[in-house]
Design a protein around this motif. Structure first.
Motif, PDB file in Angstrom:
ATOM      1  N   ALA A  51       0.814  -1.580   0.045  1.00 23.48           N
ATOM      2  CA  ALA A  51      -0.065   0.325  -0.270  1.00 23.48           C
ATOM      3  C   ALA A  51       1.154   1.297  -0.131  1.00 23.48           C
ATOM      4  N   ARG A  52       2.008   0.954  -0.719  1.00 25.48           N
ATOM      5  CA  ARG A  52       3.258   2.408  -0.559  1.00 25.48           C
ATOM      6  C   ARG A  52       3.082   3.366  -1.669  1.00 25.48           C
ATOM      7  N   GLY A  53       1.458   3.018  -2.920  1.00 27.87           N
ATOM      8  CA  GLY A  53       0.864   3.923  -3.682  1.00 27.87           C
ATOM      9  C   GLY A  53       2.607   4.155  -4.361  1.00 27.87           C
ATOM     10  N   PRO A  54       2.244   5.385  -4.832  1.00 21.68           N
ATOM     11  CA  PRO A  54       3.084   5.908  -5.761  1.00 21.68           C
ATOM     12  C   PRO A  54       4.893   5.831  -5.578  1.00 21.68           C
ATOM     13  N   THR A  55       5.203   5.475  -4.250  1.00 24.96           N
ATOM     14  CA  THR A  55       6.362   5.705  -4.015  1.00 24.96           C
ATOM     15  C   THR A  55       7.347   4.401  -4.493  1.00 24.96           C
ATOM     16  N   LYS A  56       8.970   4.849  -4.474  1.00 23.39           N
ATOM     17  CA  LYS A  56       9.642   3.661  -5.127  1.00 23.39           C
ATOM     18  C   LYS A  56      10.363   3.085  -4.383  1.00 23.39           C
ATOM     19  N   LEU A  57      10.205   1.891  -4.342  1.00 23.53           N
ATOM     20  CA  LEU A  57      10.213   0.881  -3.656  1.00 23.53           C
ATOM     21  C   LEU A  57      11.828   1.336  -2.596  1.00 23.53           C
ATOM     22  N   SER A  58      12.908   1.770  -3.284  1.00 24.95           N
ATOM     23  CA  SER A  58      13.723   2.515  -2.234  1.00 24.95           C
ATOM     24  C   SER A  58      13.640   3.423  -1.164  1.00 24.95           C
TER      25      SER A  58
END
Length: 101
Positions: A51-58
């Motif tokens: 559920a992090r949205g558009p945030t990059k994984l890193s």
């Protein structure tokens, strides 16, 4: 050349890992609290990975690491403040006659 496998003997009362962990917990109780907080924050942030949205994984993993480290550093700070209180403030208030020469 073979190594001597019986050269190390644990101290008395430390037959296993749980005994050592309990002894360390009694010596400094905030260390397991810091480690536990670190693990809880890391587990929660990894659980919220979907559920992090558009945030990059890193970026998400960096925020997870920073939050987990904040728990560990916070526990260290609490331990240091308690030790300073116990050694300086509480001791001085208990022994006021020892300070006067």
């Amino acid at each position: 050349m073979s190594a001597n496998k019986g050269w190390w003997v644990p101290p008395e009362g430390e037959d296993n890992l749980s005994g050592k962990f309990l002894r360390k917990t009694r010596e400094s109780p905030l260390v397991p609290i810091g480690v536990g907080g670190c693990l809880v924050v890391a587990a929660y942030r990894i659980y919220r990975l979907k559920a992090r949205g558009p945030t990059k994984l890193s970026i998400h993993l960096i925020h997870t690491r920073v939050a987990a480290q904040a728990c560990a550093v916070g526990a260290i700070m609490l331990g240091a403040m308690y030790t300073m209180y116990r050694d300086y403030i509480k001791r001085v208030s208990e022994d006021p006659e020892k300070e006067d020469p």
